[in-house]
Enzyme design. Structure first.
Site, PDB file in Angstrom:
ATOM      1  N   HIS A   1      45.913   8.671   6.686  1.00  0.00           N
ATOM      2  CA  HIS A   1      44.728   8.036   7.285  1.00  0.00           C
ATOM      3  C   HIS A   1      45.061   6.736   8.008  1.00  0.00           C
ATOM      4  CE1 HIS A   1      40.574   7.764   8.087  1.00  0.00           C
ATOM      5  NE2 HIS A   1      40.137   8.385   6.997  1.00  0.00           N
TER       6      HIS A   1
ATOM      7  N   ASP B   1      42.935   9.361  12.223  1.00  0.00           N
ATOM      8  CA  ASP B   1      41.539   9.299  11.780  1.00  0.00           C
ATOM      9  C   ASP B   1      40.988  10.703  11.598  1.00  0.00           C
ATOM     10  OD1 ASP B   1      41.548   6.536  11.812  1.00  0.00           O
ATOM     11  OD2 ASP B   1      40.935   6.435  13.918  1.00  0.00           O
TER      12      ASP B   1
END
Length: 540
Positions: A513, A517
């Site tokens: 992450h 995204d």
């Protein structure tokens, strides 16, 4: 001076030492005054010297002199060269080979060269000797393989670049956990010097130097002295007088029976006149104690667990590094997972057509995994944000699309790489996967076979029938695709109350992450699904 001249003339590599000492004295002093690793400026100086005196080594040397009665009696040159002297397949630029050449020593040994355990990857701190291909006494020539070194990722052949004789093998076949830089063998220039190294052992200082070079120095712990407290004066405390024992009355027969069975009379309450202990009291006590012992025995047996039968399997080098890297990944990378089902009916039809062409031309069959690798590579080209890795200062986005393929073997998990997979045809991808998988099973992968990957594909569906799973990211990459098995499902047809059968395959994308995204990961999965469900677009 006659002994020094003999030593200098004996070695081909030191014939220009007098010129070197006379013309480059200032650079020599500056070079020898440093610690262990040369700076860039010193490397430039030594490179200049190397051009002028071609026989002078290009790494750190230490000139030692010992004086006796004011005159020079010995002259020796000792060299530690971390990158010269040995070569590995395909010229590994990232490896370091630790070597020490001795032209004289206090023990009177002839000129020799100590070969240390090399560092073949940034994560390698120790290695194993798989086997020696040369034995003691053999002559070695440049390019000949000395031994096979089992690193933290693969087994690598170690070659010689100098001519000589293998005088002593310090660590034999199967030696484990040898620290980087630790001496593993000794070579000599003359065949007659081999016997002099029969009982040779590297000095403890050499082992300490190797361990210091491979491990960072630890800060010294400060010792805080505690204040000395004055001892308290000892005082004697009066002890309470022990109470006098109560007198126990018993009959002579009861006392004799108690002595025979070692029964304390103080623990029995008498039932005779005035509390006198009689024979019946002793017998009753013995009977009650026998019942307690017999009742406690089965309960103790029931509470004892059965011994476990087990076998301890030693960690292999690949198992150690796999464990440490995956633990590091789960502890430092914020994983999240995206799953999608893809219809593979058209993909299977195209595969059948391509395999018919392959069989007609004598080529090898194309697998579903080959098509998955190609689709993943093209999806990375379309969504390049997923072809990246995280650093503390920036996100590095790669222009090359190199796909690692997870391969399970008896020796552990390997991830060989298909480089530039987006530019290769399906037939070429299939051939490389089969070749690399075979090399992984034979434990003969070279560093260039598994280094440089930017994305990983792990398939447990085809070989094992796993429907869906989540894979752990292979650092420093930012994504890995977990491929499940295909299964038939009933789906709505074109008309009302019409149903059809279709095959669907579940895939799960694990993302870092910090780099990818959620929307970017979903965009990549959309592109991947498009190539799988319309495989003709991969051929355009």
């Amino acid at each position: 001076m006659a002994y020094a001249s003999h030593i200098i003339n004996h070695s081909k590599k030191l014939r220009n030492v007098p010129n070197f000492l006379r013309h480059e004295h200032s650079i020599l002093v500056r070079w020898f005054s440093n610690g262990t690793q040369p700076s860039i400026g010193k490397r430039d100086d030594i490179r200049k010297i190397h051009h002028r005196h071609c026989n002078v080594p290009s790494e750190r040397e230490t000139v030692t002199r010992s004086a006796t009665n004011g005159s020079m009696s010995k002259f020796g040159v000792q060299k530690r060269n971390p990158i010269a002297g040995l070569a590995f397949n395909q010229g590994l630029s990232s490896s370091q080979v630790y070597m020490r050449r001795g032209f004289s020593s206090n023990s009177g040994l002839p000129p020799h060269q100590e070969i240390g355990m090399p560092s073949l990857s940034p994560t390698m701190t120790e290695g194993n000797i798989a086997r020696w291909l040369k034995k003691e006494g053999d002559k070695v020539a440049p390019g000949e393989v000395l031994c096979e070194v089992e690193t933290d990722k693969a087994t690598v052949e170690m070659e010689s670049m100098e001519e000589g004789y293998l005088a002593k093998i310090i660590h034999g076949d199967g030696s484990k956990e040898i620290k980087v830089g630790e001496v593993i063998a000794v070579t000599v220039e003359e065949e007659g010097d081999i016997a002099k190294f029969k009982d040779y052992k590297p000095s403890a200082s050499d082992a300490d130097t190797a361990s210091e070079s491979s491990a960072p120095a630890t800060p010294k712990k400060e010792v805080v002295e505690e204040p000395v407290s004055s001892p308290e004066p000892k005082t004697s405390k009066p002890t309470a007088a022990a109470p006098a024992e109560d007198r126990v009355f018993s009959s002579p027969l009861a006392r004799k029976l108690a002595e025979e069975h070692k029964v304390p009379l103080s623990s029995i309450k008498g039932t005779g006149p005035n509390g006198t202990i009689v024979k019946a009291d002793i017998e009753e006590y013995l009977a009650s104690r026998g019942k307690e012992v017999s009742a406690a025995a089965p309960s103790a047996k029931a509470g004892t667990p059965a011994a476990l039968d087990y076998t301890d399997i030693p960690h292999s080098q690949i198992r150690k590094i796999t464990a440490s890297r995956l633990l590091f990944s789960k502890q430092t990378i914020p994983h999240y997972y995206l799953t999608v089902d893809t219809c593979v009916d058209k993909l299977m039809d195209l595969r059948s057509q391509l395999n018919s062409l392959q069989e007609a031309s004598g080529g090898k069959r194309i697998s579903v995994n080959d098509l998955v690798i190609k689709a993943a590579a093209l999806a990375l080209r379309k969504v390049p944000q997923c072809n990246s890795s995280w650093t503390d200062d920036y996100i590095r986005q790669y222009r090359n699309i190199n796909i690692n393929v997870a391969v399970q073997t008896d020796n552990g998990l390997f991830v060989p790489v298909i480089k530039d997979a987006d530019k290769k045809g399906l037939s070429r991808i299939g051939e490389e996967v089969k070749q690399l998988a075979q090399k992984a099973k034979e434990n003969s992968l070279k560093p260039e076979d598994y280094e440089g990957g930017t994305f990983t594909v792990s398939n447990l569906g085809g070989p094992f029938g796993i429907k869906q799973f989540c894979a752990i990211i292979n650092p420093p990459q930012a994504g890995i695709l977990a491929v499940g098995s295909a299964e038939k499902r009933v789906v709505p047809g074109s008309g009302p109350e019409q149903f059809e059968f279709a095959s669907f395959m579940s895939v799960t994308l694990s993302c870092d992450h910090r780099v990818i995204d959620g929307a970017i990961g979903a965009e990549w999965l959309k592109a991947f699904k498009g190539y799988i469900e319309n495989p003709e677009s991969m051929l355009l």
